[in-house]
Design a protein around this motif. Structure first.
Motif, PDB file in Angstrom:
ATOM      1  N   THR A 254       1.749  21.303 -36.803  1.00 48.11           N
ATOM      2  CA  THR A 254       1.887  19.850 -36.872  1.00 48.11           C
ATOM      3  C   THR A 254       3.102  19.474 -36.034  1.00 48.11           C
ATOM      4  OG1 THR A 254       3.164  20.126 -38.908  1.00 48.11           O
ATOM      5  CG2 THR A 254       0.858  19.498 -39.172  1.00 48.11           C
ATOM      6  N   LEU A 255       3.167  18.223 -35.615  1.00 46.15           N
ATOM      7  CA  LEU A 255       4.279  17.755 -34.798  1.00 46.15           C
ATOM      8  C   LEU A 255       4.877  16.561 -35.533  1.00 46.15           C
ATOM      9  CD1 LEU A 255       5.750  18.222 -32.164  1.00 46.15           C
ATOM     10  CD2 LEU A 255       3.883  17.094 -30.962  1.00 46.15           C
ATOM     11  N   GLU A 256       6.133  16.714 -35.947  1.00 46.45           N
ATOM     12  CA  GLU A 256       6.750  15.740 -36.863  1.00 46.45           C
ATOM     13  C   GLU A 256       6.653  14.304 -36.339  1.00 46.45           C
ATOM     14  OE1 GLU A 256      10.171  18.240 -39.216  1.00 46.45           O
ATOM     15  OE2 GLU A 256      10.671  17.458 -37.248  1.00 46.45           O
ATOM     16  N   GLY A 257       6.036  13.451 -37.142  1.00 46.70           N
ATOM     17  CA  GLY A 257       5.971  12.019 -36.844  1.00 46.70           C
ATOM     18  C   GLY A 257       5.074  11.664 -35.672  1.00 46.70           C
ATOM     19  N   GLN A 258       4.306  12.622 -35.156  1.00 55.20           N
ATOM     20  CA  GLN A 258       3.521  12.370 -33.938  1.00 55.20           C
ATOM     21  C   GLN A 258       2.038  12.581 -34.204  1.00 55.20           C
ATOM     22  OE1 GLN A 258       5.540  11.310 -31.365  1.00 55.20           O
ATOM     23  NE2 GLN A 258       7.132  11.631 -32.918  1.00 55.20           N
ATOM     24  N   ARG A 259       1.236  11.908 -33.409  1.00 55.33           N
ATOM     25  CA  ARG A 259      -0.207  12.070 -33.442  1.00 55.33           C
ATOM     26  C   ARG A 259      -0.606  13.022 -32.326  1.00 55.33           C
ATOM     27  NH1 ARG A 259      -4.491   8.487 -34.924  1.00 55.33           N
ATOM     28  NH2 ARG A 259      -6.063   9.888 -35.783  1.00 55.33           N
ATOM     29  N   MET A 260      -1.236  14.108 -32.686  1.00 54.55           N
ATOM     30  CA  MET A 260      -1.717  15.035 -31.655  1.00 54.55           C
ATOM     31  C   MET A 260      -3.179  14.720 -31.354  1.00 54.55           C
ATOM     32  SD  MET A 260      -0.104  18.749 -32.686  1.00 54.55           S
ATOM     33  CE  MET A 260      -0.960  18.917 -34.244  1.00 54.55           C
ATOM     34  N   ARG A 261      -3.526  14.729 -30.066  1.00 53.04           N
ATOM     35  CA  ARG A 261      -4.936  14.569 -29.658  1.00 53.04           C
ATOM     36  C   ARG A 261      -5.310  15.791 -28.835  1.00 53.04           C
ATOM     37  NH1 ARG A 261      -2.104  10.361 -26.843  1.00 53.04           N
ATOM     38  NH2 ARG A 261      -3.889   9.926 -25.483  1.00 53.04           N
ATOM     39  N   VAL A 262      -6.319  16.512 -29.291  1.00 54.11           N
ATOM     40  CA  VAL A 262      -6.778  17.683 -28.541  1.00 54.11           C
ATOM     41  C   VAL A 262      -7.646  17.201 -27.388  1.00 54.11           C
ATOM     42  CG1 VAL A 262      -8.073  19.847 -28.641  1.00 54.11           C
ATOM     43  CG2 VAL A 262      -6.679  19.132 -30.600  1.00 54.11           C
ATOM     44  N   VAL A 263      -7.268  17.592 -26.171  1.00 59.77           N
ATOM     45  CA  VAL A 263      -8.031  17.177 -24.973  1.00 59.77           C
ATOM     46  C   VAL A 263      -8.629  18.374 -24.241  1.00 59.77           C
ATOM     47  CG1 VAL A 263      -6.797  15.006 -24.641  1.00 59.77           C
ATOM     48  CG2 VAL A 263      -5.885  17.091 -23.598  1.00 59.77           C
ATOM     49  N   GLY A 264      -8.273  19.587 -24.668  1.00 60.21           N
ATOM     50  CA  GLY A 264      -8.856  20.771 -24.024  1.00 60.21           C
ATOM     51  C   GLY A 264      -8.820  21.958 -24.966  1.00 60.21           C
ATOM     52  N   THR A 265      -9.731  22.910 -24.720  1.00 58.53           N
ATOM     53  CA  THR A 265      -9.795  24.125 -25.539  1.00 58.53           C
ATOM     54  C   THR A 265      -9.570  25.342 -24.630  1.00 58.53           C
ATOM     55  OG1 THR A 265     -12.181  24.053 -25.281  1.00 58.53           O
ATOM     56  CG2 THR A 265     -11.275  23.150 -27.327  1.00 58.53           C
ATOM     57  N   TRP A 269     -11.377  21.269 -20.273  1.00 60.89           N
ATOM     58  CA  TRP A 269     -11.205  19.941 -20.842  1.00 60.89           C
ATOM     59  C   TRP A 269     -12.382  19.566 -21.727  1.00 60.89           C
ATOM     60  CZ3 TRP A 269      -6.588  17.574 -20.033  1.00 60.89           C
ATOM     61  CH2 TRP A 269      -5.769  18.135 -19.042  1.00 60.89           C
ATOM     62  N   LEU A 270     -12.096  18.739 -22.724  1.00 64.51           N
ATOM     63  CA  LEU A 270     -13.143  18.191 -23.577  1.00 64.51           C
ATOM     64  C   LEU A 270     -13.721  16.939 -22.918  1.00 64.51           C
ATOM     65  CD1 LEU A 270     -11.362  18.387 -27.059  1.00 64.51           C
ATOM     66  CD2 LEU A 270     -13.101  19.937 -26.145  1.00 64.51           C
ATOM     67  N   ALA A 271     -14.906  16.519 -23.377  1.00 68.56           N
ATOM     68  CA  ALA A 271     -15.488  15.274 -22.885  1.00 68.56           C
ATOM     69  C   ALA A 271     -14.681  14.086 -23.401  1.00 68.56           C
ATOM     70  CB  ALA A 271     -16.942  15.166 -23.325  1.00 68.56           C
ATOM     71  N   GLU A 272     -14.199  14.201 -24.657  1.00 64.20           N
ATOM     72  CA  GLU A 272     -13.417  13.125 -25.269  1.00 64.20           C
ATOM     73  C   GLU A 272     -12.319  13.729 -26.108  1.00 64.20           C
ATOM     74  OE1 GLU A 272     -15.750  10.445 -27.633  1.00 64.20           O
ATOM     75  OE2 GLU A 272     -17.270  10.275 -26.065  1.00 64.20           O
ATOM     76  N   GLU A 273     -11.193  13.021 -26.207  1.00 65.76           N
ATOM     77  CA  GLU A 273     -10.093  13.550 -27.008  1.00 65.76           C
ATOM     78  C   GLU A 273     -10.441  13.509 -28.493  1.00 65.76           C
ATOM     79  OE1 GLU A 273      -7.147  10.763 -25.542  1.00 65.76           O
ATOM     80  OE2 GLU A 273      -7.157   9.740 -27.472  1.00 65.76           O
ATOM     81  N   VAL A 274      -9.871  14.443 -29.238  1.00 65.79           N
ATOM     82  CA  VAL A 274     -10.103  14.538 -30.679  1.00 65.79           C
ATOM     83  C   VAL A 274      -8.751  14.456 -31.395  1.00 65.79           C
ATOM     84  CG1 VAL A 274     -11.019  15.966 -32.555  1.00 65.79           C
ATOM     85  CG2 VAL A 274     -12.112  16.035 -30.288  1.00 65.79           C
ATOM     86  N   PRO A 275      -8.470  13.335 -32.100  1.00 67.11           N
ATOM     87  CA  PRO A 275      -7.204  13.257 -32.842  1.00 67.11           C
ATOM     88  C   PRO A 275      -7.222  14.246 -34.010  1.00 67.11           C
ATOM     89  CG  PRO A 275      -8.310  11.109 -32.710  1.00 67.11           C
ATOM     90  CD  PRO A 275      -9.286  12.131 -32.272  1.00 67.11           C
ATOM     91  N   VAL A 276      -6.101  14.930 -34.234  1.00 66.61           N
ATOM     92  CA  VAL A 276      -6.033  15.889 -35.335  1.00 66.61           C
ATOM     93  C   VAL A 276      -4.708  15.710 -36.082  1.00 66.61           C
ATOM     94  CG1 VAL A 276      -7.499  17.648 -34.241  1.00 66.61           C
ATOM     95  CG2 VAL A 276      -5.030  17.711 -33.844  1.00 66.61           C
ATOM     96  N   ASP A 277      -4.724  16.007 -37.380  1.00 67.04           N
ATOM     97  CA  ASP A 277      -3.487  16.016 -38.162  1.00 67.04           C
ATOM     98  C   ASP A 277      -2.762  17.343 -37.990  1.00 67.04           C
ATOM     99  OD1 ASP A 277      -3.893  13.468 -39.173  1.00 67.04           O
ATOM    100  OD2 ASP A 277      -5.220  14.234 -40.757  1.00 67.04           O
ATOM    101  N   ASN A 278      -3.546  18.421 -37.917  1.00 70.96           N
ATOM    102  CA  ASN A 278      -2.968  19.744 -37.683  1.00 70.96           C
ATOM    103  C   ASN A 278      -3.917  20.520 -36.780  1.00 70.96           C
ATOM    104  OD1 ASN A 278      -4.938  19.999 -39.797  1.00 70.96           O
ATOM    105  ND2 ASN A 278      -4.199  22.094 -40.052  1.00 70.96           N
ATOM    106  N   LEU A 279      -3.387  21.567 -36.189  1.00 66.14           N
ATOM    107  CA  LEU A 279      -4.171  22.348 -35.229  1.00 66.14           C
ATOM    108  C   LEU A 279      -3.931  23.825 -35.527  1.00 66.14           C
ATOM    109  CD1 LEU A 279      -5.822  22.532 -32.556  1.00 66.14           C
ATOM    110  CD2 LEU A 279      -3.624  22.512 -31.349  1.00 66.14           C
TER     111      LEU A 279
END
Ligand SMILES: [Cu+2]
Length: 485
Positions: A254-265, A269-279
């Motif tokens: 997790t990243l303190e106070g921040q919103r992470m969006r996964v854009v690649g695996t 690259w992904l077709a669309e970003e995926v917001p996540v709380d944790n990764l």
């Protein structure tokens, strides 16, 4: 038993700022007072391209013993490095370019370079085949075309559980012509290292226990340091390219106070970003994450990793993590005085997987372990006795990886890229190209591939102790393989 070092070396997990933490040090001056850890501006320097030709990136890479400081203030006398840097140099190239690496093995034993995730010819893959060995003191030129944009990494494929622990790993960025470009981009190798609490040197291998349980470290590293600090600008978009190079640890981030969006695996690259709380990233896995920084000048925001239990919760095995059972910081981002601007994430979506799930299943791999006898198996055998799997090239094909054991295994396949169709029957939330993926305890994962890179390829658990113990085999991808073989 080794005691946790994190309490000694890393900031306490109280949240918020940790300006006085003993973790924010790079050593001691003559008075014995800790020196502050430097805060670097977000960014990196790519390795110098030594080849003048447009279509070729030429790199010199040499691996050798190298003393380095993981952030404890004590040099690791048994450390290793590529080109005297931990991690090794960032190799950066454009999609379609040829990468030529003049490699020298400065170790006292045979070694190789494995280009994790890249679809290379199999004789360039650095996996365990006699033709691939680079002898002690020897050299070899690895040369191949870069077929996939994304974030990859390189490491030895011999003595991996020793060599990666000591610092042999490096990052590879292959750029897509249409990928988003940001000012603040950081490729980060996540790792843990197990140090002896008295000497602060690499702890010896505990062959019985660690081989089965995986070697979990007592210090978390970001690009080779436990005290990495990076300055970012409020409002600016950062691309964080993450790879987990730990022997056995899954990072739950997790990243303190921040919103992470996964854009690649793993594979781009992904077709669309995926917001996540944790990764969660298992050993060998990668992700590209976008963050629009929120904070005020001076704020210290930490990338945290929560405890990830490797064994099923109902397992009889009691599992000890030297980092403890809570969350621990991996690195710190510091908001600078200057503000930045966000970059729109327009993703190159021309290359994402789209298998239907109708692909015929060519094989089901069954992972298992016999704790009493200290054995890990695939299809009932250990390397080199795991039966080879033979499949037809260029035919969309599915596989199942079934886990009959009570432990997570990060399964890695060389040479081809895969789409995860389902985990325990459910399609994954993040759907991109993968070469390494978690197989949960008593679970199963279905994957599909176009198998468009013929050759002889390894598959193995990326808990390096498990691979060493024999959780590895080969699959052959070739023309005319479906009959007569
Ligand atoms: Cu495993």
């Amino acid at each position: 038993m080794l005691l946790p070092l994190f309490a000694l070396l890393l900031p306490a997990c109280t949240g918020g700022k940790t300006p006085d933490s003993p973790g924010d040090t790079v050593g001691n001056d003559d008075t014995g007072e800790p020196l502050p850890s430097p805060t670097e501006r977000c960014g990196y320097t790519a390795a110098t391209d030594l080849d003048p030709a447009d279509g070729v990136v030429g790199i010199e890479l040499s691996q050798a013993p190298f003393e380095w400081d993981p952030g404890t203030g004590t040099m690791l006398t048994e450390g290793l490095a590529y080109n005297g840097e931990v991690p090794g140099p960032v190799i950066e190239a454009e999609l379609g370019q040829t990468l030529r690496t003049e490699f020298t093995n400065g170790l006292a034993y045979d070694s190789t370079v494995h280009w994790h995730g890249l679809r290379v010819p199999d004789e360039m893959d650095g996996a365990i085949r006699m033709m691939d060995m680079v002898p002690a003191g020897g050299s070899f030129t690895y040369e191949f075309m870069l077929k996939d944009a994304g974030f990859y990494w390189y490491h030895p494929h011999m003595a991996t559980e020793q060599d990666l622990e000591r610092g042999l790993y490096g990052r590879i960025i292959v750029r897509h012509p249409d990928e988003p470009r940001v000012d603040c981009e950081l490729p980060v190798v996540l790792d843990d290292i197990l140090l002896d609490e008295d000497t602060l040197q690499v702890a010896p291998q505990d062959t019985d226990h660690m081989q089965l349980m995986g070697r979990l470290g007592n210090v978390l590293l970001a690009n080779g340091r436990s005290d990495r600090r990076i300055e970012v600008k409020a409002g600016e978009t950062m691309l964080l390219r993450l790879v987990n190079a730990a022997n056995a640890r899954y990072f739950d981030l997790t990243l303190e106070g921040q919103r992470m969006r996964v854009v690649g695996t793993d594979g781009g690259w992904l077709a669309e970003e995926v917001p996540v709380d944790n990764l969660v990233l298992g050993p060998g896995e990668r992700a590209i994450v976008a963050v629009d920084w929120v904070g005020a000048p001076g704020d210290e925001l930490r990338l945290m990793s929560a405890r990830f239990q490797l064994h099923d919760e109902d397992a009889h095995m009691s599992e000890y993590d030297p980092m403890g059972n809570g969350e621990n910081p991996v690195m710190t981002f510091v908001i600078g005085d200057e503000a930045g601007t966000p970059t729109p994430m327009t993703l190159p979506s021309d290359d994402v997987p789209a298998f239907t799930g109708e692909e015929p299943v060519a094989h089901t791999w069954v992972l298992d372990e016999d704790m009493m006898n200290g054995i890990v198996t695939i299809d009932g055998a250990s390397y080199p006795d795991v039966p080879p799997v033979i499949v037809e090239a260029n035919v969309p094909t599915a596989f199942v990886v079934q886990n009959d054991s009570e432990m997570h295994h990060p399964f890695h396949l060389h040479g081809n890229r895969f789409q995860v169709l389902a985990v325990n029957g459910v399609p994954p939330e993040i759907d991109g190209w993968k070469d390494t993926f978690d197989i949960p305890p008593f679970g199963s994962v279905e994957i599909a591939s176009a198998l468009d890179n013929p050759g002889e390829w390894m598959f193995h658990c990326h808990i390096l102790e498990h691979a060493e113990l024999g959780m590895a085999g080969f699959f052959m991808v070739g023309e005319g393989m479906d009959d007569g073989m």
